[in-house]
Scaffold this motif. Structure first.
Motif, PDB file in Angstrom:
ATOM      1  N   ALA A  38       5.395  32.723 -29.087  1.00  0.00           N
ATOM      2  CA  ALA A  38       4.840  32.287 -27.886  1.00  0.00           C
ATOM      3  C   ALA A  38       5.058  32.876 -26.507  1.00  0.00           C
ATOM      4  CB  ALA A  38       5.461  30.687 -27.708  1.00  0.00           C
ATOM      5  N   ARG A  39       6.336  33.533 -26.569  1.00  0.00           N
ATOM      6  CA  ARG A  39       7.028  34.067 -25.509  1.00  0.00           C
ATOM      7  C   ARG A  39       5.998  35.544 -25.308  1.00  0.00           C
ATOM      8  NH1 ARG A  39      10.128  38.868 -25.314  1.00  0.00           N
ATOM      9  NH2 ARG A  39      11.187  39.101 -23.317  1.00  0.00           N
ATOM     10  N   GLN A  40       5.570  36.062 -26.430  1.00  0.00           N
ATOM     11  CA  GLN A  40       4.820  37.254 -26.172  1.00  0.00           C
ATOM     12  C   GLN A  40       3.535  37.046 -25.594  1.00  0.00           C
ATOM     13  OE1 GLN A  40       5.792  40.518 -26.909  1.00  0.00           O
ATOM     14  NE2 GLN A  40       7.957  39.731 -27.286  1.00  0.00           N
ATOM     15  N   GLN A  41       2.976  35.660 -25.928  1.00  0.00           N
ATOM     16  CA  GLN A  41       1.647  35.368 -25.518  1.00  0.00           C
ATOM     17  C   GLN A  41       1.912  35.131 -23.987  1.00  0.00           C
ATOM     18  OE1 GLN A  41      -1.251  32.681 -26.945  1.00  0.00           O
ATOM     19  NE2 GLN A  41      -0.044  32.500 -29.029  1.00  0.00           N
ATOM     20  N   VAL A  42       2.989  34.664 -23.437  1.00  0.00           N
ATOM     21  CA  VAL A  42       2.992  34.462 -22.027  1.00  0.00           C
ATOM     22  C   VAL A  42       3.213  35.898 -21.081  1.00  0.00           C
ATOM     23  CG1 VAL A  42       4.781  33.436 -20.401  1.00  0.00           C
ATOM     24  CG2 VAL A  42       4.293  32.095 -22.210  1.00  0.00           C
ATOM     25  N   LEU A  43       4.185  36.585 -21.945  1.00  0.00           N
ATOM     26  CA  LEU A  43       4.150  38.249 -21.391  1.00  0.00           C
ATOM     27  C   LEU A  43       2.762  38.885 -21.220  1.00  0.00           C
ATOM     28  CD1 LEU A  43       7.305  39.413 -23.574  1.00  0.00           C
ATOM     29  CD2 LEU A  43       7.037  39.016 -20.859  1.00  0.00           C
ATOM     30  N   LYS A  44       1.777  38.281 -21.988  1.00  0.00           N
ATOM     31  CA  LYS A  44       0.505  38.948 -22.012  1.00  0.00           C
ATOM     32  C   LYS A  44      -0.509  38.428 -20.994  1.00  0.00           C
ATOM     33  CE  LYS A  44       0.497  40.764 -26.674  1.00  0.00           C
ATOM     34  NZ  LYS A  44       0.183  40.566 -28.196  1.00  0.00           N
ATOM     35  N   MET A  45      -0.179  37.134 -20.505  1.00  0.00           N
ATOM     36  CA  MET A  45      -0.926  36.218 -19.572  1.00  0.00           C
ATOM     37  C   MET A  45      -1.097  36.972 -18.244  1.00  0.00           C
ATOM     38  SD  MET A  45       0.082  32.593 -20.295  1.00  0.00           S
ATOM     39  CE  MET A  45      -0.022  31.527 -21.902  1.00  0.00           C
ATOM     40  N   PRO A  46      -2.211  36.862 -17.407  1.00  0.00           N
ATOM     41  CA  PRO A  46      -2.353  37.278 -16.219  1.00  0.00           C
ATOM     42  C   PRO A  46      -1.810  36.227 -15.482  1.00  0.00           C
ATOM     43  CG  PRO A  46      -4.476  36.518 -16.953  1.00  0.00           C
ATOM     44  CD  PRO A  46      -3.546  36.541 -17.964  1.00  0.00           C
ATOM     45  N   LYS A  47      -1.275  36.819 -14.161  1.00  0.00           N
ATOM     46  CA  LYS A  47      -0.428  36.016 -13.125  1.00  0.00           C
ATOM     47  C   LYS A  47      -1.228  34.391 -13.068  1.00  0.00           C
ATOM     48  CE  LYS A  47       1.922  35.791  -8.722  1.00  0.00           C
ATOM     49  NZ  LYS A  47       1.239  34.333  -8.536  1.00  0.00           N
ATOM     50  N   ALA A  48      -2.461  34.458 -12.889  1.00  0.00           N
ATOM     51  CA  ALA A  48      -3.238  33.244 -12.612  1.00  0.00           C
ATOM     52  C   ALA A  48      -2.848  31.929 -13.822  1.00  0.00           C
ATOM     53  CB  ALA A  48      -4.610  33.208 -12.596  1.00  0.00           C
ATOM     54  N   ASP A  49      -2.832  32.483 -15.402  1.00  0.00           N
ATOM     55  CA  ASP A  49      -2.657  31.843 -16.440  1.00  0.00           C
ATOM     56  C   ASP A  49      -0.931  31.510 -16.338  1.00  0.00           C
ATOM     57  OD1 ASP A  49      -4.962  31.857 -16.774  1.00  0.00           O
ATOM     58  OD2 ASP A  49      -4.843  32.945 -18.714  1.00  0.00           O
ATOM     59  N   ARG A  50      -0.100  32.094 -15.934  1.00  0.00           N
ATOM     60  CA  ARG A  50       1.306  32.145 -16.051  1.00  0.00           C
ATOM     61  C   ARG A  50       1.582  30.857 -14.913  1.00  0.00           C
ATOM     62  NH1 ARG A  50       1.591  38.013 -15.446  1.00  0.00           N
ATOM     63  NH2 ARG A  50       2.454  37.618 -13.622  1.00  0.00           N
ATOM     64  N   ASP A  51       1.007  31.160 -13.805  1.00  0.00           N
ATOM     65  CA  ASP A  51       1.120  30.183 -12.560  1.00  0.00           C
ATOM     66  C   ASP A  51       0.691  28.638 -13.127  1.00  0.00           C
ATOM     67  OD1 ASP A  51       2.373  32.297 -11.193  1.00  0.00           O
ATOM     68  OD2 ASP A  51       0.504  32.370  -9.641  1.00  0.00           O
ATOM     69  N   ALA A  52      -0.512  28.636 -13.848  1.00  0.00           N
ATOM     70  CA  ALA A  52      -1.024  27.447 -14.308  1.00  0.00           C
ATOM     71  C   ALA A  52      -0.163  26.837 -15.481  1.00  0.00           C
ATOM     72  CB  ALA A  52      -2.227  27.662 -14.962  1.00  0.00           C
ATOM     73  N   LEU A  53       0.652  27.804 -16.323  1.00  0.00           N
ATOM     74  CA  LEU A  53       1.413  27.323 -16.989  1.00  0.00           C
ATOM     75  C   LEU A  53       2.897  26.601 -16.752  1.00  0.00           C
ATOM     76  CD1 LEU A  53       2.381  26.994 -20.261  1.00  0.00           C
ATOM     77  CD2 LEU A  53       3.270  29.279 -20.027  1.00  0.00           C
ATOM     78  N   VAL A  54       3.215  27.185 -15.679  1.00  0.00           N
ATOM     79  CA  VAL A  54       4.400  26.758 -14.986  1.00  0.00           C
ATOM     80  C   VAL A  54       4.146  25.669 -14.286  1.00  0.00           C
ATOM     81  CG1 VAL A  54       6.077  27.289 -13.033  1.00  0.00           C
ATOM     82  CG2 VAL A  54       5.460  28.884 -14.811  1.00  0.00           C
ATOM     83  N   LYS A  55       3.010  25.396 -13.542  1.00  0.00           N
ATOM     84  CA  LYS A  55       2.634  24.245 -12.882  1.00  0.00           C
ATOM     85  C   LYS A  55       2.499  23.002 -13.711  1.00  0.00           C
ATOM     86  CE  LYS A  55      -0.367  22.686  -9.271  1.00  0.00           C
ATOM     87  NZ  LYS A  55      -1.593  23.419  -8.453  1.00  0.00           N
ATOM     88  N   PHE A  56       1.991  23.279 -14.997  1.00  0.00           N
ATOM     89  CA  PHE A  56       1.810  22.184 -16.018  1.00  0.00           C
ATOM     90  C   PHE A  56       3.352  21.647 -16.196  1.00  0.00           C
ATOM     91  CE2 PHE A  56       2.457  21.268 -20.428  1.00  0.00           C
ATOM     92  CZ  PHE A  56       1.865  19.834 -20.445  1.00  0.00           C
ATOM     93  N   VAL A  57       4.198  22.428 -16.736  1.00  0.00           N
ATOM     94  CA  VAL A  57       5.548  22.265 -17.290  1.00  0.00           C
ATOM     95  C   VAL A  57       6.301  21.304 -15.945  1.00  0.00           C
ATOM     96  CG1 VAL A  57       7.704  22.997 -17.834  1.00  0.00           C
ATOM     97  CG2 VAL A  57       5.555  24.012 -18.884  1.00  0.00           C
ATOM     98  N   ASN A  58       5.906  21.962 -14.910  1.00  0.00           N
ATOM     99  CA  ASN A  58       6.679  21.329 -13.708  1.00  0.00           C
ATOM    100  C   ASN A  58       5.913  20.158 -13.278  1.00  0.00           C
ATOM    101  OD1 ASN A  58       8.569  23.528 -13.512  1.00  0.00           O
ATOM    102  ND2 ASN A  58       7.622  24.528 -11.963  1.00  0.00           N
ATOM    103  N   SER A  59       4.936  19.681 -13.732  1.00  0.00           N
ATOM    104  CA  SER A  59       4.293  18.406 -13.566  1.00  0.00           C
ATOM    105  C   SER A  59       4.803  17.375 -14.403  1.00  0.00           C
ATOM    106  CB  SER A  59       2.616  18.556 -13.735  1.00  0.00           C
ATOM    107  OG  SER A  59       2.279  18.413 -15.088  1.00  0.00           O
ATOM    108  N   LEU A  60       5.508  17.559 -15.454  1.00  0.00           N
ATOM    109  CA  LEU A  60       6.188  16.612 -16.501  1.00  0.00           C
ATOM    110  C   LEU A  60       7.338  15.828 -15.775  1.00  0.00           C
ATOM    111  CD1 LEU A  60       6.125  19.064 -19.639  1.00  0.00           C
ATOM    112  CD2 LEU A  60       4.384  17.300 -18.824  1.00  0.00           C
TER     113      LEU A  60
END
Length: 476
Positions: free
Chosen positions: A454-476
């Motif tokens: 899972a970490r390797q997938q995040v390392l490969k994500m472009p910034k927009a996807d990383r930001d969206a992932l963090v925004k989801f987790v921080n919405s919880l």
């Protein structure tokens, strides 16, 4: 994927497969519409609150009698205990050795602790309060036992005429890295040193495990998740083709009077909220109870052993009724509603969370049954985002200290609800078992072992996807 990637998420993955999308590209048209129940992660207990007090409200569906008991438990959770002997008989018995003077001393505003030198105005040698240290040494039989001089938990505060055990010094080393798109990041690796030891040196090769205080809302619900659901998580993961293999810890719960599945603590080393609460009173504040009647003084700590005790007629320093009121307070703290749960970026982040397999360990939801001793918690659909299992998180996060069935690289999956409100409540965003991660993205990047894919997938994500992932987790 049996739990998280169902229904709409299956359509997301199908769209990705048909499009030949990579891990970093998620089609906007594939973003699912969330279930409206996700806005209320605590079901009918949920409150719509943000800000400093977001973690401190009673469950929205608590009746009048429950609210009265909640208020009484709150007073014993937040107010300081005092040294014995004292005219305040209901609150004396602090120490002799302790970390904090109250539960709220570590769980400020019912929230999450942080390492002492990470606050905006903190000093690097300021002593920890909300960060404790478990200690043990390995016996000849291969089993761990408490360090002979300092016991199973290091304490840096004490009552008068008793020496504290010593001090802790925390230092960090920065570990730089880069995402696949070249964006740099840095993680910080902590190291710990015990100084000013007042009872002699620690035994060589003492194993040390730092543990930060976690936020309180939702802990009552963790007691309501059935053993069948937890064991089903084990079974489902055992059938996977990847590295994810969760397991339960099994511990003796003195309140149940038997061995049970561990649910609480960073290594699931306590079996119930009652067990966790009484153990914390004893280890962190020095308050004895029926099931934890002994003070945490080792045989070498003579002034600790000779210190006055609290309690009525030499009985427990917190009686069963008062402890029950505190447990009621903890169990019925309301989970706060999600923020921006229908935001398009949050929804994209949710799909990416599932795609990266994060939702396998962070199982989103459960439905509680009607057996909880707290009526407000019965028959609720909840979204804690945990499988309640131990997972090998790799060498980077290892404390190398066994705890029950948990080995030195295993940690219980942390519930994620309320995570985005920690900055509101506690004015920081430090995460993981020792607070090393300075934000959500750093916490993700520390995942290794079973979570490395899972970490390797995040390392490969472009910034927009990383930001969206963090925004989801921080919405919880």
């Amino acid at each position: 994927m049996q739990f998280a990637i169902q229904g709409r998420f299956q359509r997301v993955l199908l769209a990705l497969a048909l499009a030949g999308a990579s891990a970093g590209l998620l089609a906007w048209a594939s973003v699912p519409t969330p279930d409206p129940s996700e806005e209320k992660p605590g079901g009918d207990t949920t409150v719509f609150e943000v800000g400093l007090n977001a973690f401190s409200f009673p469950a929205a569906n608590l009746d009048e009698a429950g609210r009265t008991k909640f208020a009484i438990g709150n007073s014993f959770f937040r107010r300081n205990w005092v040294e014995a002997p004292s005219s305040t008989a209901a609150r004396d018995g602090l120490g002799p050795l302790f970390i904090a003077r109250s539960c709220g001393g570590c769980h400020t505003q019912d929230g999450r602790g942080a390492p002492p030198n990470t606050f905006k105005h903190g000093l690097s040698d300021e002593q920890p309060i909300a960060l404790l240290f478990r200690l043990s040494v390995m016996g000849a039989d291969g089993k761990p036992f408490p360090e002979p001089t300092y016991g199973d938990q290091f304490t840096n505060s004490s009552v008068q005429d008793v020496k504290p055990e010593g001090k802790v010094r925390i230092r960090y080393t920065e570990l730089p890295g880069k995402f696949a798109d070249g964006t740099p990041y840095s993680l910080r690796q902590p190291s710990y040193q015990f100084t000013n030891l007042n009872y002699g040196p620690m035994q060589p090769h003492t194993m040390v495990s730092p543990r930060i205080a976690q936020q309180m809302p939702g802990v009552g619900f963790l007691d309501t998740i059935s053993e069948a659901d937890i064991l089903a998580n084990v079974q489902q993961q055992a059938g996977r083709s990847d590295a994810i293999r969760g397991m339960v810890n099994r511990v003796y719960d003195p309140f149940a009077g038997k061995e049970v599945i561990g649910r609480f603590g960073w290594k699931a080393n306590t079996g119930s909220l009652a067990h966790q609460s009484a153990a914390a009173f004893n280890g962190d504040i020095g308050i004895t109870s029926e099931h934890f009647p002994a003070e945490n003084c080792s045989p070498k700590q003579k002034n600790c052993l000779a210190a006055p005790r609290g309690g009525v007629n030499s009985g427990p320093e917190i009686d069963n009724r008062t402890l029950d009121q505190v447990i009621h307070y903890e169990a019925t703290l309301a989970v706060a509603a999600r923020r921006n749960y229908n935001d398009i970026d949050v929804r994209r982040g949710q799909a990416l969370f599932a795609q990266a397999q994060c939702a396998v360990c962070h199982r989103p939801s459960y439905t509680t049954d009607g057996t909880s001793p707290f009526p407000a918690l019965r028959d609720q659909k909840i979204y804690p985002y945990t499988d309640m299992l131990l997972h090998d998180m790799g060498k980077g996060l290892a404390d190398n200290r066994p705890d029950g069935l948990a080995n030195g690289q295993q940690w219980r999956t942390q519930p994620l609800w309320g995570l985005g409100l920690v900055p509101d409540v506690n004015d920081h965003s430090f995460l993981l078992h020792d607070g090393r991660a300075r934000n959500t993205l750093e916490a993700i990047l520390w995942h290794g072992g079973e979570a490395d894919a899972a970490r390797q997938q995040v390392l490969k994500m472009p910034k927009a996807d990383r930001d969206a992932l963090v925004k989801f987790v921080n919405s919880l």
